[in-house]
Motif scaffolding. Structure first.
Motif, mmCIF file in Angstrom:
data_model
loop_
_atom_site.group_PDB
_atom_site.id
_atom_site.type_symbol
_atom_site.label_atom_id
_atom_site.label_comp_id
_atom_site.label_asym_id
_atom_site.label_seq_id
_atom_site.Cartn_x
_atom_site.Cartn_y
_atom_site.Cartn_z
ATOM 1 N N ARG A 1 4.889 -36.605 -16.986
ATOM 2 C CA ARG A 1 3.820 -35.841 -17.623
ATOM 3 C C ARG A 1 4.349 -34.433 -17.866
ATOM 4 N NH1 ARG A 1 2.248 -38.698 -13.608
ATOM 5 N NH2 ARG A 1 2.231 -36.917 -12.169
ATOM 6 N N ILE A 2 4.386 -34.028 -19.124
ATOM 7 C CA ILE A 2 4.983 -32.755 -19.538
ATOM 8 C C ILE A 2 3.903 -31.853 -20.125
ATOM 9 C CG2 ILE A 2 6.771 -31.664 -20.934
ATOM 10 C CD1 ILE A 2 7.861 -33.664 -18.883
ATOM 11 N N GLN A 3 3.936 -30.583 -19.750
ATOM 12 C CA GLN A 3 2.980 -29.632 -20.301
ATOM 13 C C GLN A 3 3.580 -28.229 -20.284
ATOM 14 O OE1 GLN A 3 -0.775 -29.232 -18.188
ATOM 15 N NE2 GLN A 3 -1.842 -28.534 -20.035
ATOM 16 N N ASN B 1 1.366 -23.178 -24.992
ATOM 17 C CA ASN B 1 0.257 -23.854 -24.311
ATOM 18 C C ASN B 1 -0.001 -25.173 -25.025
ATOM 19 O OD1 ASN B 1 -1.014 -21.812 -22.229
ATOM 20 N ND2 ASN B 1 -0.549 -20.625 -24.078
ATOM 21 N N THR B 2 0.154 -26.257 -24.294
ATOM 22 C CA THR B 2 0.058 -27.573 -24.911
ATOM 23 C C THR B 2 -0.818 -28.485 -24.055
ATOM 24 O OG1 THR B 2 1.905 -28.618 -23.740
ATOM 25 C CG2 THR B 2 2.444 -27.306 -25.702
ATOM 26 N N MET C 1 11.841 -34.505 -25.674
ATOM 27 C CA MET C 1 12.911 -33.550 -25.981
ATOM 28 C C MET C 1 12.338 -32.169 -26.277
ATOM 29 S SD MET C 1 15.479 -35.659 -25.922
ATOM 30 C CE MET C 1 16.144 -37.250 -26.426
ATOM 31 N N MET C 2 13.090 -31.139 -25.864
ATOM 32 C CA MET C 2 12.710 -29.768 -26.201
ATOM 33 C C MET C 2 13.953 -28.958 -26.526
ATOM 34 S SD MET C 2 9.717 -28.958 -23.375
ATOM 35 C CE MET C 2 9.501 -27.270 -23.924
ATOM 36 N N GLY C 3 13.782 -27.974 -27.424
ATOM 37 C CA GLY C 3 14.858 -27.047 -27.736
ATOM 38 C C GLY C 3 14.846 -25.872 -26.771
ATOM 39 N N ARG D 1 7.077 -31.610 -28.590
ATOM 40 C CA ARG D 1 5.764 -30.986 -28.497
ATOM 41 C C ARG D 1 4.998 -31.113 -29.807
ATOM 42 N NH1 ARG D 1 7.679 -25.143 -26.751
ATOM 43 N NH2 ARG D 1 9.313 -25.780 -28.234
ATOM 44 N N VAL D 2 5.737 -31.262 -30.915
ATOM 45 C CA VAL D 2 5.121 -31.441 -32.227
ATOM 46 C C VAL D 2 5.108 -32.938 -32.522
ATOM 47 C CG1 VAL D 2 5.151 -30.739 -34.651
ATOM 48 C CG2 VAL D 2 6.103 -29.211 -32.899
#
Length: 250
Positions: free
Chosen positions: A116-118, A176-177, A189-191, A201-202
């Motif tokens: 779970r990612i936030q 904030n997501t 994945m994140m940059g 996130r998108v």
């Protein structure tokens, strides 16, 4: 047989040998690219400062096994991976964009299946636990009178992987997501350039990345050039980032 005929046959034989050598070289190159290593270059700033525009790197194709995306042009040979393995959290990987299965993206693995990612107030949370984030010296972008200072932090994951992230905009759009629950067989994945990265996130643009879309793990920089094309050898003395060549990405 005349001397002229002998010369013609010799020339024809030499041409055939050249063709054989070229074909063999191409087959070896394709095999290496498919099974071992593939070169990539960085066209955007979404992974700054870890990766800069103009960096050239090798990606190991064997790190996570093989899928149709391991082959040139991703031929439709079926789904899944052979000799597959799950990346480690924090790995920098190249993958095919899920929305078109053809565009190459490079990001950092943040979420594994079931995680779970936030993001809350610019802080990354993995399974409701905040990832330690330490402020370090600013990242200075540009040169001369055209510089700007960007807040920079060091994040350290629970497996010990540590890396730098940039925070271009305080309380940015993606700071904030909602909570993202990573589906089975997928990755989040994140940059590292958090406010300038279109990543998982998108959801409409990238979203969760299927394991079979992995191309490979980023291993080492073999070349880096600033504000000049790589082929402009006459500019190398001042355009090549000599200190980045050979830098490990693991």
């Amino acid at each position: 047989m005349s001397v002229t005929t002998d010369k013609k046959q010799g020339a024809d034989g030499g041409f055939v040998e050249i063709i054989k050598i070229v074909v063999q070289a191409l087959l070896i190159a394709v095999a290496i690219r498919t099974v071992l290593f593939q070169p990539f270059n960085i066209p955007s700033s979404s992974m700054e400062k870890t990766l800069l525009v103009g960096d050239y790197l090798f990606v190991s194709k064997y790190a996570y096994g093989y899928s149709r995306h391991s082959l040139p042009f991703s031929p439709p040979l079926g789904h899944g991976r052979i000799f597959g393995s799950v990346p480690k959290r924090g790995d920098v990987v190249v993958f095919k964009l899920p929305t078109d299965n053809s565009t190459d993206y490079i990001k950092r693995v943040i979420g594994l299946p079931g995680d779970r990612i936030q993001m809350m107030d610019g802080v990354l949370f993995i399974n409701e636990k905040a990832v330690p984030k330490q402020r370090i010296e600013d990242y200075v972008e540009g040169s001369g009178g055209q510089t700007r200072r960007i807040p920079r932090y060091r994040e350290t994951l629970d497996n010990g992987v540590s890396y730098e992230v940039l925070d271009l905009v305080e309380n940015g759009f993606l700071d904030n997501t909602p909570v993202y629950t990573v589906p089975d067989g997928h990755l989040f994945m994140m940059g590292d350039n958090r406010d300038n990265s279109t990543d998982s996130r998108v959801q409409s643009a990238v979203g969760y990345v299927p394991m079979e879309n992995l191309v490979g793990r980023a291993e080492v920089l073999f070349f880096s050039v600033d504000k000049a094309p790589a082929w402009a050898v006459w500019q190398w003395p001042w355009s090549v980032r000599w200190g980045r060549i050979g830098m490990s990405l693991r």
